[in-house]
Scaffold this motif. Structure first.
Motif, PDB file in Angstrom:
ATOM      1  N   GLU A 636       0.871  -1.287  -0.106  1.00  0.00           N
ATOM      2  CA  GLU A 636       0.183   0.073  -0.089  1.00  0.00           C
ATOM      3  C   GLU A 636       0.882   0.953   0.011  1.00  0.00           C
ATOM      4  N   LEU A 637       0.478   2.181  -0.600  1.00  0.00           N
ATOM      5  CA  LEU A 637       1.148   3.552  -0.660  1.00  0.00           C
ATOM      6  C   LEU A 637      -0.063   4.833  -0.468  1.00  0.00           C
ATOM      7  N   LEU A 638       0.545   5.902  -0.550  1.00  0.00           N
ATOM      8  CA  LEU A 638      -0.252   6.924  -0.583  1.00  0.00           C
ATOM      9  C   LEU A 638      -0.554   7.376  -1.991  1.00  0.00           C
ATOM     10  N   ALA A 639       0.480   7.091  -2.734  1.00  0.00           N
ATOM     11  CA  ALA A 639       0.179   7.259  -4.202  1.00  0.00           C
ATOM     12  C   ALA A 639       1.091   6.329  -5.093  1.00  0.00           C
ATOM     13  N   VAL A 640       0.656   6.274  -6.291  1.00  0.00           N
ATOM     14  CA  VAL A 640       1.437   5.771  -7.228  1.00  0.00           C
ATOM     15  C   VAL A 640       1.535   6.703  -8.683  1.00  0.00           C
ATOM     16  N   SER A 641       2.432   6.114  -9.544  1.00  0.00           N
ATOM     17  CA  SER A 641       2.543   7.150 -10.696  1.00  0.00           C
ATOM     18  C   SER A 641       1.378   7.027 -11.578  1.00  0.00           C
ATOM     19  N   GLY A 642       0.876   8.060 -12.304  1.00  0.00           N
ATOM     20  CA  GLY A 642      -0.038   7.933 -13.133  1.00  0.00           C
ATOM     21  C   GLY A 642       0.523   7.434 -14.829  1.00  0.00           C
ATOM     22  N   ALA A 643       1.728   7.270 -14.724  1.00  0.00           N
ATOM     23  CA  ALA A 643       2.390   6.850 -16.352  1.00  0.00           C
ATOM     24  C   ALA A 643       1.569   5.541 -16.680  1.00  0.00           C
ATOM     25  N   CYS A 644       1.203   4.614 -15.469  1.00  0.00           N
ATOM     26  CA  CYS A 644       0.478   3.369 -15.775  1.00  0.00           C
ATOM     27  C   CYS A 644      -0.404   2.951 -14.310  1.00  0.00           C
ATOM     28  N   ALA A 645      -1.538   3.399 -14.392  1.00  0.00           N
ATOM     29  CA  ALA A 645      -2.426   3.396 -12.970  1.00  0.00           C
ATOM     30  C   ALA A 645      -3.942   2.971 -13.707  1.00  0.00           C
ATOM     31  N   MET A 646      -4.549   1.991 -12.994  1.00  0.00           N
ATOM     32  CA  MET A 646      -5.992   1.577 -13.333  1.00  0.00           C
ATOM     33  C   MET A 646      -6.821   1.751 -12.221  1.00  0.00           C
ATOM     34  N   SER A 647      -7.910   2.112 -12.265  1.00  0.00           N
ATOM     35  CA  SER A 647      -9.025   2.403 -11.428  1.00  0.00           C
ATOM     36  C   SER A 647     -10.239   1.907 -11.884  1.00  0.00           C
ATOM     37  N   ARG A 648     -11.019   1.519 -11.072  1.00  0.00           N
ATOM     38  CA  ARG A 648     -12.616   1.003 -11.593  1.00  0.00           C
ATOM     39  C   ARG A 648     -13.065   2.436 -11.953  1.00  0.00           C
ATOM     40  N   ARG A 649     -13.939   2.295 -13.073  1.00  0.00           N
ATOM     41  CA  ARG A 649     -14.552   3.568 -13.509  1.00  0.00           C
ATOM     42  C   ARG A 649     -15.545   4.417 -12.558  1.00  0.00           C
ATOM     43  N   GLU A 650     -16.175   3.458 -11.840  1.00  0.00           N
ATOM     44  CA  GLU A 650     -17.111   4.043 -10.619  1.00  0.00           C
ATOM     45  C   GLU A 650     -16.238   4.808  -9.602  1.00  0.00           C
TER      46      GLU A 650
END
Length: 743
Positions: A636-650
């Protein structure tokens, strides 16, 4: 238990090894005649210079070019390998005068080197860039097995040592090349990037010179003075080692403790004699002896039966406590009396008392704990809770404390991490502190502990042993989920990443959305592939505005943000991200990004109070083991890079999308992660989705972005330690902070 710090050397710069001419005759290992043998061998090889030159002149050209290509591999690597390296692959293509030279060039070791060269050429000359890593481990294992070109040679026994000196440098170069390729293709053993022992020892002396007197003074002001029972199973412990362990307890500046030692049926009487003699001097030492060896689990439970304290501390019979260890635990309990589990940072100590290999831990990270027993030492648990969960379970020997901590995690989240090195784990030959692979049964016990933990929680997932003491949970994935990829544009058309993306997505339903400022919407890309759509956008939008426009056009339940120049090199990465993102408590999942040369670009981010970010493990060879753990460990982290990051649309829609006022894509990604954590979701880094970044370091942030992120991160920071998923001693270089790493 498996050691959380277990790695190998860094790859040697190939340019330093590419000069294969000359001789490096090592000293003979023979005790009596070694010196004479070494001198004779050096005299004998002195006249072999012309022979070596005839054999390796062309090979040296091959080596020099290969070293250049692997030092900084670029987009033209496959083409240059085919055009420039391949013609040099046969070392026997040499105009040589003399029948003997011609015969030497037909010897089996020359043919073996040619076969090795051709295998390297084949590996590097594929059609794609960056190099595809599918099946890389097996190919490199085969190449490694052929590095020693004299291994299967049948030569006269008297001459073979001389031929080995002729080829010694070349064989070393072959091995170094394979190690370099392992890092480039992501199948290397982790590199140790730890502070030098003398640097760590100096840092410890400086820290303890402040910490020990401060802790001793603070103990005098305590209102609560809990009693600690230290449980120590012992078996055949050498007398000096056991005495050192007990002396470290007697030296505690906090006096309210008892030491409960159980001799697990040692064959000799040494353990009993040592403990009884010391117990006569200090009544706080309690002892019993089992009639027969019953194993560490039952012996620990026997020690627990002797314990009368409020909290249980686990101390191995050959390890050492810092003098203020119990004081620091008592001080944390004074500040947070409802704490159930406490653990500290640790390091190792060798047989000469030298301390090395610090491990600076994060606060509670269940994701990390399921992958590796990072809690390890010094572990202190409320006594009633230890008994409630049933103590130590037999059947998990070697990973019994990992199993215990997982069961504790199921009952409580009131864990406190003490960011101080309070425990010194002794390294002895054959112990897991020295080599985690020394006891494979312990690693399998740890895998079973994680699997049973998931089963008790009702969570689906297959647990695999990724390395000794390191586990991977493969979460279930529904059949072919739909993933919308928001692909950022670089300077030109995203041909390489787009082609690789489309080629490695067999396990999902994919759509790729390309922003097209000022262009026409709907025009298919990638040679008319229907999975690719261009989205017309106005000129001059901020990165957040571009992402939100693409999100509105997306149709997938899962959304992946992918930067230009971020190229997948093997299958399975999308299913890994998707299976993580579909977990209901996960808001954002980030991947592991490396350079084409195999160095870490992104392995998660730490966020400082001023809104700046720490790029964890950045610039180290991948994978790397630093004082903070491994770049190949999920967490777990406070943040990851947006260069390759996935989320659920919701999740994205529930958070209101990206902040369109921020000036950089990376700041937008960090802001989204912080809002997800603030909303009760987890941000997870997975190393099992590994991609290559060909665009270099991300652009610098504007000052206004840091101001906004400072306000966002403030409520998420832990008092006195900052980012809870980093460590107060973890510095801005992302590699170990105040504890300097080995250069």
């Amino acid at each position: 238990m498996a050691s959380p710090i277990d790695g190998g050397p860094a790859p040697v710069p190939l340019a330093a090894l590419a000069d294969v001419m000359g001789f490096d005759v090592p000293p003979s290992h023979r005790a009596r005649w070694g010196g004479a043998i070494t001198r004779l061998k050096r005299l004998a090889v002195a006249g072999l210079g012309p022979v070596q030159h005839a054999l390796l002149a062309r090979q040296a050209q091959f080596d020099a070019l290969l070293a250049e290509l692997l030092q900084a591999p670029g987009p033209r690597l496959p083409a240059r390998v085919r055009a420039e390296l391949a013609p040099l692959a046969d070392p026997a293509v040499l105009r040589a005068s003399g029948r003997d030279v011609a015969r030497w060039l037909r010897e089996p070791w020359v043919r073996a080197q040619r076969a090795w060269n051709l295998a390297v050429v084949e590996l590097l000359s594929g059609p794609s860039w960056p190099l595809r890593t599918d099946g890389a481990r097996a190919r490199l294992d085969a190449l490694e097995a052929r590095c020693d070109v004299l291994a299967d040679v049948r030569a006269p026994r008297a001459l073979l040592p001389l031929w080995r000196e002729v080829w010694r440098r070349q064989v070393a170069f072959n091995h170094a090349c394979v190690l370099r390729l392992r890092h480039l293709l992501g199948v290397a053993r982790p590199v140790l990037a730890l502070p030098a022992p003398e640097v760590h020892a100096r840092w410890c002396r400086e820290q303890e010179a402040r910490e020990v007197p401060a802790a001793a003074a603070a103990v005098e002001r305590l209102e609560r003075r809990p009693r600690f029972s230290l449980v120590t199973p012992a078996w055949e412990t050498p007398g000096p080692v056991l005495r050192a362990c007990i002396d470290s307890v007697r030296a505690q500046v906090y006096p309210h403790w008892e030491l409960c030692i159980v001799d697990d049926g040692s064959r000799s009487a040494g353990v009993e004699a040592t403990v009884r003699r010391l117990a006569e001097e200090d009544p706080r030492i309690r002892f019993t002896r089992l009639s027969a060896n019953q194993g560490i689990a039952r012996a620990t439970n026997a020690a627990l039966a002797l314990a009368t304290g409020d909290f249980i501390g686990f101390l191995d019979h050959d390890d050492l406590l810092a003098p203020h260890a119990l004081a620091e635990v008592a001080l944390r309990l004074e500040a947070a009396p409802d704490t159930d589990v406490l653990y500290s940072d640790e390091d190792k100590v060798d047989g000469e008392g030298r301390r090395f290999a610090p491990y600076l831990k994060p606060a509670l990270s269940p994701e990390l704990l399921r992958a590796v027993n990072y809690v390890c030492h010094f572990l202190v648990v409320r006594a009633s809770l230890v008994r409630e969960v049933g103590g130590i379970r037999p059947g998990f020997e070697g990973a019994q404390d990992h199993d215990l901590v997982l069961r504790l995690l199921e009952r409580t989240r009131r864990f406190v991490h003490i960011p101080q090195v309070l425990y010194h784990w002794r390294t002895l030959p054959g112990s897991t502190a020295t080599d985690a692979s020394a006891k494979p049964a312990a690693s399998e016990a740890g895998r079973r502990a994680v699997a049973e933990h998931l089963a008790r929680l009702g969570e689906a997932g297959e647990v695999e042993t990724h390395a000794p003491g390191l586990y991977r949970i493969c979460h279930p994935l529904p059949p072919r989920p739909r993933v919308s990829v928001l692909l950022a544009l670089g300077e030109g058309a995203p041909a390489p990443e787009l082609a690789a993306l489309l080629d490695t997505s067999d396990d999902v339903e994919l759509e790729v959305l390309l922003p097209w400022p000022g262009g026409t919407a709907g025009t298919p890309g990638a040679g008319g592939d229907s999975r690719v759509r261009r989205v017309a956008l106005p000129e001059g939008l901020t990165p957040g505005a571009v992402a939100n426009r693409l999100l509105r056009e997306a149709r997938g339940a899962l959304v992946l943000r992918l930067d230009a120049g971020t190229v997948p090199t093997e299958r399975g990465w999308l299913s890994e991200l998707a299976s993580q993102a579909l977990r209901p408590d996960v808001g954002v999942v980030g991947a592991r990004l490396v350079t084409p040369a195999g160095e870490v670009v992104h392995a998660g981010l730490g966020v400082a109070a001023d809104g700046s970010v720490v790029r964890l493990f950045s610039g180290l060879p991948d994978p790397a083991l630093a004082a903070f753990g491994g770049s190949h460990w999920p967490r777990e982290l406070l943040a990851v890079s947006g260069a390759c990051a996935m989320s659920r649309r919701e999740v994205l829609e529930g958070l209101g999308g990206m902040d369109e006022a921020l000036g950089s894509a990376e700041a937008c990604a960090v802001d989204l992660c912080l809002r997800a954590v603030g909303g009760g979701l987890r941000v997870v880094y997975t190393p099992h989705a590994r991609l290559v970044s060909t665009e270099g370091a991300p652009a610098a942030w504007v000052a206004a972005d840091s101001e906004k992120l400072r306000a966002r991160v403030g409520p998420l920071l832990s008092a006195g330690r900052g980012d809870p998923f980093c460590n107060p001693h973890f510095g801005a270089d992302g590699r170990g902070g105040d504890v300097p790493r080995r250069g």
